[in-house]
Scaffold this motif. Structure first.
Motif, PDB file in Angstrom:
ATOM      1  N   THR A   1      43.820  33.296  39.594  1.00  0.00           N
ATOM      2  CA  THR A   1      43.327  34.542  39.005  1.00  0.00           C
ATOM      3  C   THR A   1      44.415  35.354  38.319  1.00  0.00           C
ATOM      4  OG1 THR A   1      43.664  35.663  41.137  1.00  0.00           O
ATOM      5  CG2 THR A   1      41.481  34.711  40.729  1.00  0.00           C
TER       6      THR A   1
ATOM      7  N   ILE B   1      36.242  44.160  31.759  1.00  0.00           N
ATOM      8  CA  ILE B   1      35.411  43.645  32.841  1.00  0.00           C
ATOM      9  C   ILE B   1      36.129  43.893  34.167  1.00  0.00           C
ATOM     10  CG2 ILE B   1      34.290  41.590  33.787  1.00  0.00           C
ATOM     11  CD1 ILE B   1      34.347  40.439  30.929  1.00  0.00           C
TER      12      ILE B   1
ATOM     13  N   ARG C   1      42.361  34.119  29.727  1.00  0.00           N
ATOM     14  CA  ARG C   1      42.433  34.207  31.176  1.00  0.00           C
ATOM     15  C   ARG C   1      43.235  33.021  31.713  1.00  0.00           C
ATOM     16  NH1 ARG C   1      36.945  36.350  34.082  1.00  0.00           N
ATOM     17  NH2 ARG C   1      36.685  38.278  32.879  1.00  0.00           N
TER      18      ARG C   1
ATOM     19  N   ALA D   1      39.223  41.825  36.014  1.00  0.00           N
ATOM     20  CA  ALA D   1      39.634  40.742  35.114  1.00  0.00           C
ATOM     21  C   ALA D   1      41.149  40.746  34.937  1.00  0.00           C
ATOM     22  CB  ALA D   1      38.941  40.877  33.767  1.00  0.00           C
ATOM     23  N   TYR D   2      41.673  39.587  34.565  1.00  0.00           N
ATOM     24  CA  TYR D   2      43.117  39.439  34.341  1.00  0.00           C
ATOM     25  C   TYR D   2      43.285  38.638  33.056  1.00  0.00           C
ATOM     26  CZ  TYR D   2      48.061  38.424  35.375  1.00  0.00           C
ATOM     27  OH  TYR D   2      49.437  38.331  35.330  1.00  0.00           O
ATOM     28  N   TYR D   3      44.122  39.145  32.159  1.00  0.00           N
ATOM     29  CA  TYR D   3      44.333  38.488  30.870  1.00  0.00           C
ATOM     30  C   TYR D   3      45.828  38.381  30.564  1.00  0.00           C
ATOM     31  CZ  TYR D   3      39.490  40.064  30.166  1.00  0.00           C
ATOM     32  OH  TYR D   3      38.144  40.321  30.307  1.00  0.00           O
TER      33      TYR D   3
END
Length: 202
Positions: free
Chosen positions: A193, A149, A188, A152-154
């Motif tokens: 963020t 996505i 996440r 996005a940051y995971y």
């Protein structure tokens, strides 16, 4: 003239066939013979059931350890090598009462570009001797498509543990004495963020 009386003389082959007939009709000890054939199979099934039950229990704990440690990390906005090293101890305590001597954990922060078609490493740390991927490494191929996505940051957690069986498992093609268990999770950040780790990858 007096007739000659016939004698009942049996040949060795006739006597042998008669003995075989007696043996064939003798059913004494049949139960013991059947038990001798069935008992080893029952023992193998029992041991296998015990071993697999324990392995499933260990696998459940491995999954729980990977999920809990990642949840702890994603609750903050920063982390460090010392904190990540503590996660190995946390995972080991969750595995109790089973052995945690072989447990290894790895954590990787991942950023997705704006187009959602490229994933790169923001930072990474591993508890084993394997070098973590360098910052900026393209790991798009390792990412699930559903997580690609934009922006996005995971944080990804990987946990492995080798479970040693009490005895070798037969009928597996080899002497199977251990089972490698592993789980991977993505989460996440809970706050903000991103999550920074200034001393990771050093």
């Amino acid at each position: 003239m007096t007739p000659i009386a016939k004698t009942d003389r049996k040949t060795p082959l006739t006597r042998l066939l008669k003995q075989f007939g007696v043996i064939a009709r003798d059913n004494r000890g049949v139960g013991a013979v059947e038990f001798a054939f069935v008992a080893p199979i029952l023992v193998v099934l029992y041991i296998g059931a015990v071993e697999m039950t324990v392995a499933l229990s260990v696998d459940t704990k491995v999954s729980r350890a990977g999920n809990i440690t990642l949840d702890l990390i994603t609750q903050g906005t920063t982390t460090s090598k010392d904190e990540l090293e503590d996660m190995e101890d946390v995972a080991g305590s969750i595995l109790a009462p089973y052995s945690n001597a072989n447990v290894e954990v790895a954590f990787t922060a991942i950023t997705i570009n704006a187009d959602g078609d490229k994933a790169t490493v923001a930072w990474s740390w591993r508890s084993d001797a394997i070098a973590p991927p360098a910052i900026g490494t393209d790991i798009t191929a390792d990412m699930p498509a559903s997580l690609m996505i934009g922006d996005a940051y995971y944080v990804r957690s990987e946990i492995t543990n080798t479970h040693n069986f009490i005895t070798s498992i037969p009928f597996t093609g080899s002497a199977m004495s251990s089972l490698d268990l592993n789980e991977t999770y993505y989460k996440r950040p809970r706050l903000g963020t991103s999550i920074t780790c200034a001393d990771c990858n050093t």
